[in-house]
Write a protein that holds these residues in place. Structure first.
Motif, mmCIF file in Angstrom:
data_model
loop_
_atom_site.group_PDB
_atom_site.id
_atom_site.type_symbol
_atom_site.label_atom_id
_atom_site.label_comp_id
_atom_site.label_asym_id
_atom_site.label_seq_id
_atom_site.Cartn_x
_atom_site.Cartn_y
_atom_site.Cartn_z
ATOM 1 N N SER A 39 0.838 -1.093 -0.039
ATOM 2 C CA SER A 39 -0.008 0.042 -0.122
ATOM 3 C C SER A 39 0.847 1.350 0.142
ATOM 4 C CB SER A 39 -0.932 -0.140 1.318
ATOM 5 O OG SER A 39 -1.919 -1.198 1.175
ATOM 6 N N HIS A 40 1.982 1.320 0.692
ATOM 7 C CA HIS A 40 2.767 2.525 0.608
ATOM 8 C C HIS A 40 3.525 2.634 -0.660
ATOM 9 C CE1 HIS A 40 5.416 5.537 1.985
ATOM 10 N NE2 HIS A 40 6.513 4.909 1.455
ATOM 11 N N VAL A 41 3.623 1.750 -1.189
ATOM 12 C CA VAL A 41 4.462 1.740 -2.662
ATOM 13 C C VAL A 41 3.334 2.386 -3.694
ATOM 14 C CG1 VAL A 41 5.436 0.502 -4.475
ATOM 15 C CG2 VAL A 41 6.185 -0.086 -2.427
ATOM 16 N N LEU A 42 1.960 1.725 -3.469
ATOM 17 C CA LEU A 42 1.096 2.273 -4.234
ATOM 18 C C LEU A 42 0.860 3.839 -4.164
ATOM 19 C CD1 LEU A 42 -1.253 1.798 -6.187
ATOM 20 C CD2 LEU A 42 -2.615 1.043 -4.346
ATOM 21 N N LYS A 43 0.751 4.189 -2.934
ATOM 22 C CA LYS A 43 0.598 5.499 -2.569
ATOM 23 C C LYS A 43 1.635 6.469 -3.119
ATOM 24 C CE LYS A 43 0.082 8.567 1.430
ATOM 25 N NZ LYS A 43 0.896 9.715 0.856
ATOM 26 N N VAL A 44 2.825 6.131 -3.142
ATOM 27 C CA VAL A 44 3.981 6.766 -3.753
ATOM 28 C C VAL A 44 3.798 6.910 -5.273
ATOM 29 C CG1 VAL A 44 6.427 7.051 -4.190
ATOM 30 C CG2 VAL A 44 5.537 6.214 -1.957
ATOM 31 N N ILE A 45 3.381 5.932 -5.826
ATOM 32 C CA ILE A 45 3.230 5.777 -7.401
ATOM 33 C C ILE A 45 2.026 6.913 -7.537
ATOM 34 C CG2 ILE A 45 2.518 4.534 -9.422
ATOM 35 C CD1 ILE A 45 3.872 1.998 -7.973
ATOM 36 N N LEU A 46 0.812 6.705 -6.989
ATOM 37 C CA LEU A 46 -0.160 7.366 -7.087
ATOM 38 C C LEU A 46 -0.093 9.066 -6.700
ATOM 39 C CD1 LEU A 46 -3.105 5.459 -5.495
ATOM 40 C CD2 LEU A 46 -2.483 5.722 -7.965
ATOM 41 N N ASP A 47 0.791 9.287 -5.635
ATOM 42 C CA ASP A 47 1.069 10.858 -5.304
ATOM 43 C C ASP A 47 2.026 11.287 -6.437
ATOM 44 O OD1 ASP A 47 -0.471 10.311 -3.098
ATOM 45 O OD2 ASP A 47 1.234 10.080 -1.634
ATOM 46 N N THR A 48 2.861 10.474 -7.018
ATOM 47 C CA THR A 48 3.686 11.140 -8.051
ATOM 48 C C THR A 48 3.173 11.213 -9.215
ATOM 49 O OG1 THR A 48 5.573 9.798 -6.860
ATOM 50 C CG2 THR A 48 5.966 10.773 -8.914
ATOM 51 N N HIS A 49 2.527 10.327 -9.870
ATOM 52 C CA HIS A 49 2.113 10.341 -11.203
ATOM 53 C C HIS A 49 0.679 10.621 -11.461
ATOM 54 C CE1 HIS A 49 6.090 9.357 -12.469
ATOM 55 N NE2 HIS A 49 6.088 8.336 -11.517
ATOM 56 N N TYR A 50 -0.355 10.135 -10.446
ATOM 57 C CA TYR A 50 -1.587 9.945 -10.703
ATOM 58 C C TYR A 50 -2.480 10.789 -9.395
ATOM 59 C CZ TYR A 50 -0.007 6.748 -14.032
ATOM 60 O OH TYR A 50 0.708 6.210 -15.241
ATOM 61 N N SER A 51 -2.114 11.642 -8.912
ATOM 62 C CA SER A 51 -2.732 12.551 -7.681
ATOM 63 C C SER A 51 -4.059 12.937 -8.111
ATOM 64 C CB SER A 51 -1.829 13.737 -7.087
ATOM 65 O OG SER A 51 -1.756 14.531 -8.196
ATOM 66 N N ASP A 52 -4.214 13.244 -9.517
ATOM 67 C CA ASP A 52 -5.251 14.074 -9.718
ATOM 68 C C ASP A 52 -6.384 12.755 -10.192
ATOM 69 O OD1 ASP A 52 -4.390 16.531 -9.303
ATOM 70 O OD2 ASP A 52 -3.768 16.975 -11.337
ATOM 71 N N ASN A 53 -5.932 11.675 -10.576
ATOM 72 C CA ASN A 53 -6.793 10.713 -11.180
ATOM 73 C C ASN A 53 -6.002 9.131 -10.829
ATOM 74 O OD1 ASN A 53 -8.597 9.168 -12.566
ATOM 75 N ND2 ASN A 53 -7.749 9.700 -14.512
ATOM 76 N N PRO A 54 -6.279 8.797 -9.925
ATOM 77 C CA PRO A 54 -5.822 7.305 -9.444
ATOM 78 C C PRO A 54 -6.205 6.452 -10.529
ATOM 79 C CG PRO A 54 -6.814 8.194 -7.467
ATOM 80 C CD PRO A 54 -7.456 9.214 -8.487
ATOM 81 N N MET A 55 -7.249 6.500 -11.086
ATOM 82 C CA MET A 55 -7.628 5.536 -12.487
ATOM 83 C C MET A 55 -6.661 5.458 -13.378
ATOM 84 S SD MET A 55 -10.235 3.938 -11.007
ATOM 85 C CE MET A 55 -11.279 3.092 -12.388
ATOM 86 N N GLY A 56 -5.868 6.677 -13.525
ATOM 87 C CA GLY A 56 -4.894 6.608 -14.596
ATOM 88 C C GLY A 56 -3.809 5.584 -14.405
ATOM 89 N N LEU A 57 -3.779 5.348 -13.131
ATOM 90 C CA LEU A 57 -2.785 3.851 -13.136
ATOM 91 C C LEU A 57 -3.368 2.607 -13.825
ATOM 92 C CD1 LEU A 57 -0.317 2.820 -11.849
ATOM 93 C CD2 LEU A 57 -1.425 2.150 -9.777
ATOM 94 N N LEU A 58 -4.536 2.609 -14.016
ATOM 95 C CA LEU A 58 -5.021 1.503 -14.807
ATOM 96 C C LEU A 58 -4.705 1.484 -16.340
ATOM 97 C CD1 LEU A 58 -8.662 0.954 -12.986
ATOM 98 C CD2 LEU A 58 -6.399 -0.183 -12.717
ATOM 99 N N GLY A 59 -4.644 2.768 -16.693
ATOM 100 C CA GLY A 59 -4.289 3.237 -18.066
ATOM 101 C C GLY A 59 -2.922 2.800 -18.471
ATOM 102 N N GLU A 60 -1.901 3.012 -17.164
ATOM 103 C CA GLU A 60 -0.591 2.552 -17.493
ATOM 104 C C GLU A 60 -0.503 1.042 -17.524
ATOM 105 O OE1 GLU A 60 3.752 3.151 -15.397
ATOM 106 O OE2 GLU A 60 2.268 4.402 -15.113
ATOM 107 N N LEU A 61 -1.262 0.549 -16.734
ATOM 108 C CA LEU A 61 -1.393 -1.075 -16.825
ATOM 109 C C LEU A 61 -1.964 -1.583 -18.060
ATOM 110 C CD1 LEU A 61 -1.179 -3.660 -14.809
ATOM 111 C CD2 LEU A 61 -3.758 -3.325 -14.375
ATOM 112 N N GLN A 62 -2.887 -0.805 -18.593
ATOM 113 C CA GLN A 62 -3.348 -1.078 -20.039
ATOM 114 C C GLN A 62 -2.203 -0.850 -21.020
ATOM 115 O OE1 GLN A 62 -6.983 0.929 -20.402
ATOM 116 N NE2 GLN A 62 -8.117 -0.873 -19.819
ATOM 117 N N PHE A 63 -1.425 0.360 -21.201
ATOM 118 C CA PHE A 63 -0.355 0.490 -21.731
ATOM 119 C C PHE A 63 0.667 -0.442 -21.953
ATOM 120 C CE2 PHE A 63 3.247 2.909 -23.324
ATOM 121 C CZ PHE A 63 2.858 3.887 -24.192
ATOM 122 N N ALA A 64 1.155 -0.854 -20.874
ATOM 123 C CA ALA A 64 2.097 -1.859 -20.414
ATOM 124 C C ALA A 64 1.697 -3.011 -21.175
ATOM 125 C CB ALA A 64 2.528 -1.903 -19.050
ATOM 126 N N PHE A 65 0.434 -3.472 -21.070
ATOM 127 C CA PHE A 65 -0.038 -4.898 -21.578
ATOM 128 C C PHE A 65 -0.109 -4.917 -23.010
ATOM 129 C CE2 PHE A 65 -3.547 -7.555 -22.960
ATOM 130 C CZ PHE A 65 -3.279 -8.823 -22.258
#
Length: 370
Positions: free
Chosen positions: A227-253
């Protein structure tokens, strides 16, 4: 596609004009690819939104080169023009002139017969794999070069035989005796690095799993709970929209499944692991994890069976990771939609792939139901 849909796409759809592509070249957009014919000049009726375009040069003997592709956000009625470079057997990176753009757009009707229709039958599948990828996200993640390649682009750093020898001498001073012969061989080789601008700009995964100043109890907790690692990723790159991380997951896939890029596979595994092993964050981001279940549902369904067995299931990565995720979900509110959705997904995987997430063998990994 019915007549009404065809008319809408014909009016509102975008157009990709790809000039001078040799016959036999492999060309694809999203989930469909073809071998180019002698009259090919591109694709028409492309639904507005983010798409992945890719191609592979093909020799006269039929040998196909590694795949190259790029993400692009097509706007309504947009005409995107790309050109083939016969020397490099690759897409030119230079932009077309305004005169060329105007000439192509004025000849849209004449071009129509040379353009293949977008594969609308597979459009729903593409949307299910890319619905969280926005124009801004694709722009941030895409390499500076604008191209995603299946083979890592390497360049040789400036060096001489003497400089390589001096480097090897320094390394051999501290190397164990058994490896000195290898160092001697390496000294004769140039240093290779990833070509600047060719690396995909994936989010960095923090190596420290717990917050600064953490107590021993917190160190133990966050060593198992991401959870802490996830928080750092969200705060650094997706603070305005946490759902954007799913976009990166899809992009990588998409990069690894369609673009055949191994870095995409590695990032996808890392993000899946972080998300599935985040227990504390389940209560904080129910929408994110609900979206994760939907994303994984479609991704798992698209992985070819042989690929799935050889790579995704290696070391039981996905099943072991999902085992943790489902176990964490069972500890949440029994009446929550997230828990219900997650356990329904577990039932689906068990039925389709015969995975048993309920048993706990000695190595604490799920087993295959015989």
């Amino acid at each position: 596609m019915d007549q009404e849909q065809a008319q809408v796409l014909f009016r509102e759809g975008a157009m990709l004009v790809f000039l001078d592509v040799p016959q036999g070249t492999e060309f694809g957009i999203d989930c469909q690819s073809w071998r180019v014919g002698p009259k090919f000049k591109g694709v028409k009726m492309i639904p507005p939104g983010v798409h992945f375009v890719y191609f592979s040069a093909c020799s006269k003997e039929g040998e196909v080169s590694p795949r190259t592709g790029f993400f692009y956000h097509f706007k309504k009625r947009e005409v995107l023009i790309k050109k083939w470079d016969k020397v490099t057997e690759d897409m030119k990176t230079t932009e077309v002139t305004k005169e060329e753009q105007d000439r192509v757009e004025s000849n849209r009707k004449e071009l129509d017969q040379y353009l293949g229709a977008y594969p609308y039958d597979s459009y729903k599948k593409w949307v299910s794999l890319s619905n969280h990828i926005t124009e801004s996200l694709a722009s941030r993640l895409q390499p500076q070069s604008g191209k995603i390649t299946a083979v890592t682009q390497l360049v040789s750093e400036g060096s001489t035989t003497q400089s390589r020898r001096e480097r090897a001498d320094r390394e051999m001073e501290t190397a164990p005796s058994g490896t000195r012969q290898d160092k001697e061989v390496e000294s004769r080789l140039p240093e290779l690095t990833v070509e600047p601008g060719s690396r995909i700009n994936f989010s960095a995964i923090p190596k420290q799993k717990y917050p600064e100043g953490a107590t021993p109890a917190q160190v133990t907790q966050y060593s198992m709970d991401s959870s802490h690692v996830l928080k750092v990723i969200l705060d650094t790159h997706y603070s305005d929209n946490p759902m954007g991380l799913l976009g990166e997951l899809q992009f990588a896939f998409i990069c690894f499944l369609i673009g055949q890029n191994y870095d995409g596979f590695e990032q996808w595994k890392k993000l899946v692991h972080v998300l599935c092993t985040s227990d504390e964050a389940l209560a904080l981001h129910p929408n994110l994890f609900g979206g994760l279940i939907r994303v994984l549902y479609f991704q798992v369904g698209e992985i070819p069976e042989d690929f799935f067995v050889d790579i995704v299931s290696s070391n039981n990565f996905l099943t072991a990771t999902l085992q943790i995720f489902f176990s964490n979900l069972e500890g949440t509110d029994p009446g929550s939609d997230l828990r219900k959705r997650g356990l329904k997904f577990r039932e689906h995987l068990t039925k389709k792939f015969k995975w048993d997430f309920m048993s706990e063998p000695d190595d604490e990994a799920p087993v295959i139901v015989e």
